[in-house]
Every structure is written in structure tokens, then in C-alpha cells.
Design a protein around this motif. Structure first.
Motif, mmCIF file in Angstrom:
data_model
loop_
_atom_site.group_PDB
_atom_site.id
_atom_site.type_symbol
_atom_site.label_atom_id
_atom_site.label_comp_id
_atom_site.label_asym_id
_atom_site.label_seq_id
_atom_site.Cartn_x
_atom_site.Cartn_y
_atom_site.Cartn_z
ATOM 1 N N LEU A 106 0.833 -1.190 0.000
ATOM 2 C CA LEU A 106 0.000 0.000 0.000
ATOM 3 C C LEU A 106 0.873 1.247 0.000
ATOM 4 O O LEU A 106 2.074 1.181 0.280
ATOM 5 N N GLU A 107 0.274 2.387 -0.307
ATOM 6 C CA GLU A 107 0.990 3.656 -0.232
ATOM 7 C C GLU A 107 0.476 4.452 0.952
ATOM 8 O O GLU A 107 -0.734 4.560 1.170
ATOM 9 N N ALA A 108 1.373 5.012 1.736
ATOM 10 C CA ALA A 108 0.989 5.796 2.911
ATOM 11 C C ALA A 108 0.803 7.259 2.543
ATOM 12 O O ALA A 108 1.457 7.783 1.639
ATOM 13 N N GLU A 109 -0.094 7.913 3.278
ATOM 14 C CA GLU A 109 -0.236 9.357 3.123
ATOM 15 C C GLU A 109 0.999 10.067 3.669
ATOM 16 O O GLU A 109 1.467 11.040 3.095
ATOM 17 N N LEU A 110 1.498 9.566 4.793
ATOM 18 C CA LEU A 110 2.700 10.135 5.392
ATOM 19 C C LEU A 110 3.284 9.160 6.397
ATOM 20 O O LEU A 110 2.678 8.145 6.741
ATOM 21 N N ALA A 111 4.491 9.472 6.872
ATOM 22 C CA ALA A 111 5.160 8.672 7.895
ATOM 23 C C ALA A 111 5.702 9.613 8.965
ATOM 24 O O ALA A 111 5.964 10.790 8.702
ATOM 25 N N VAL A 112 5.867 9.091 10.177
ATOM 26 C CA VAL A 112 6.281 9.903 11.322
ATOM 27 C C VAL A 112 7.622 9.397 11.838
ATOM 28 O O VAL A 112 7.734 8.239 12.259
ATOM 29 N N ALA A 113 8.625 10.271 11.814
ATOM 30 C CA ALA A 113 9.977 9.853 12.176
ATOM 31 C C ALA A 113 10.107 9.492 13.656
ATOM 32 O O ALA A 113 10.827 8.564 14.013
ATOM 33 N N GLU A 114 9.398 10.197 14.533
ATOM 34 C CA GLU A 114 9.630 10.004 15.959
ATOM 35 C C GLU A 114 9.139 8.658 16.486
ATOM 36 O O GLU A 114 9.636 8.173 17.500
ATOM 37 N N ASN A 115 8.161 8.032 15.810
ATOM 38 C CA ASN A 115 7.660 6.751 16.312
ATOM 39 C C ASN A 115 7.571 5.658 15.248
ATOM 40 O O ASN A 115 7.149 4.536 15.538
ATOM 41 N N VAL A 140 4.686 1.836 0.876
ATOM 42 C CA VAL A 140 5.536 2.759 0.122
ATOM 43 C C VAL A 140 5.215 4.171 0.579
ATOM 44 O O VAL A 140 4.047 4.571 0.608
ATOM 45 N N VAL A 141 6.246 4.938 0.937
ATOM 46 C CA VAL A 141 6.035 6.326 1.333
ATOM 47 C C VAL A 141 7.108 7.199 0.695
ATOM 48 O O VAL A 141 8.296 6.930 0.848
ATOM 49 N N PRO A 142 6.725 8.203 -0.082
ATOM 50 C CA PRO A 142 7.716 9.130 -0.627
ATOM 51 C C PRO A 142 8.471 9.835 0.496
ATOM 52 O O PRO A 142 7.884 10.202 1.524
ATOM 53 N N ALA A 143 9.763 10.026 0.299
ATOM 54 C CA ALA A 143 10.611 10.583 1.351
ATOM 55 C C ALA A 143 10.127 11.958 1.811
ATOM 56 O O ALA A 143 10.236 12.305 2.995
#
Length: 209
Positions: A106-115, A140-143
Motif C-alpha cells: 500500500l501507499e501511505a499518506e505520510l510517515a512519522v519519524a519520531e515513532n 511505500v512512502v515518498p521521502a
């Protein structure tokens, strides 16, 4: 006016005065290397991270890492275009038929670095059961969609229009009082995140943009 209407009217008439929201700038992240930070955190919670340049590279890693003789499903048409081993999700398929998914991509809307969490909406899942019923989950998450903290994540998703969404961080796991950690206890056995550095590989915007 019935009883319910009178109660609601009384509540509406007795609202506290509005006050400005607190300033949360102190909670925002710094200009750290978000890819490195995310990778380190996600690895510590039991996940795997690959930094890639294209979806073709994702497909190659899928072949190396997972059992491609089993059912693999994705909601990314571009990924289906580079591999005939991957089944493209169809809304016409009954949800009960997803019980045998080996890998969901799947593709994520966003990712969170802290957790290490990724934010998935129902539009990205295709069907909301998919990221929970599959044996293995890949995202899959764009950088450029990695944000430092949850505070910044909520600023972006707060204006989104979606019926269902969830933060997912790593494979499913449980631990008892003897501190025995079990992965894949009630969901995916493993979770892999592909950080896509090529901005041109995805045209998806943040929710609300």
C-alpha cells in the motif's frame, strides 16, 4: 420541542467561551535527517526499511524478500504495471476473499519519524481489512512525506476528508508479563517500509492539499 431537543439547546446555550489553542511550536521536530531517523526508529520496533529510487526497485525487493508464489495484492496501479505477479486491488471483490493475502503493498499518506508510524486512509487501503488480515504488510512512502513528529502529522491529516484512517507502526506484536515479545500475534507477521526518494514516482498529495 421534545426532551432531546431541549437538552441539546441547553448545552448549546451554555458553551464555555472560546479560547485560543496553545502554541505547540516547542513540540515540532528539528531539521534532522528524517530518513535516517525514521529508519532507525522503525527498525527498533520490529520493522524493515528499504530506501529506493523507483517502484521497479520495490518490485525487485519484493521478489527477493517475499514468497511470490503466494497472493500479493496492491492498491498502486504503477506497481502492478511493473510486475504481473502482483494483483491490483479491485473494489468489486468481496472483502471475505482477502483472507489468503500473503503480502499487501500500500501507499501511505505520510510517515512519522519520531515513532515509525505510517498514516493510512481507507482510500489507500482499498478495503480497510487489507493491512490487518495480510500475512505481511509493505508500505511505500515518498521521502518528502516523512514528518518529524506526530504534532506535524496531525496538522496535515486534520484537514483530510476520509471515513477511516489509522496509524500503523511495525508488525503486530504482543508481550506478556514475562517480557516475551511475540510478533504477528493478531495481524501482519512483518511490516516493511519502502522510502521512495524519487518524487516523480508518486503524484499523491497530502490530505487537504
Amino acid at each position: 420541542m421534545n426532551t432531546k431537543e431541549r437538552i441539546l439547546a441547553a448545552v448549546l446555550a451554555n458553551q464555555p467561551p472560546a479560547s485560543p489553542l496553545p502554541n505547540i511550536d516547542s513540540f515540532k521536530g528539528t531539521d534532522q535527517d528524517l530518513i535516517s531517523t525514521y529508519s532507525d526508529v522503525f527498525t527498533t520496533i520490529g520493522g524493515s526499511v528499504f530506501v529506493v529510487k523507483s517502484l521497479a526497485e520495490v518490485e525487485g525487493l519484493i521478489q527477493e524478500t517475499f514468497d511470490c508464489t503466494r497472493r500479493i495484492i496492491t492498491t498502486l496501479p504503477e506497481l502492478r504495471d511493473v510486475s504481473d505477479r502482483i494483483e491490483l486491488y479491485s473494489a468489486e471483490v468481496m472483502p471475505h476473499s482477502f483472507e489468503d493475502i500473503e503480502l499487501a503493498v500500500l501507499e501511505a499518506e505520510l510517515a512519522v519519524a519520531e515513532n515509525g508510524a505510517v498514516w493510512l486512509t481507507e482510500q489507500r487501503m482499498g478495503q480497510r481489512i487489507i493491512p490487518y488480515i495480510c500475512q505481511h504488510l509493505a508500505v511505500v512512502v515518498p521521502a518528502e512525506r516523512i514528518v518529524p513528529t506526530l504534532h506535524e502529522a496531525y496538522e496535515k491529516i486534520g484537514v483530510g476528508d476520509y471515513g477511516f484512517g489509522a496509524f500503523i507502526g511495525g508488525p503486530s506484536k504482543t508481550a506478556d508479563i514475562e517480557q516475551a515479545l511475540v510478533l504477528g500475534a493478531h495481524g501482519p507477521i512483518s511490516m516493511t517500509v519502502f522510502i521512495l526518494e524519487s518524487e516523480a514516482s508518486s503524484t499523491t498529495s497530502y490530505p487537504g492539499e
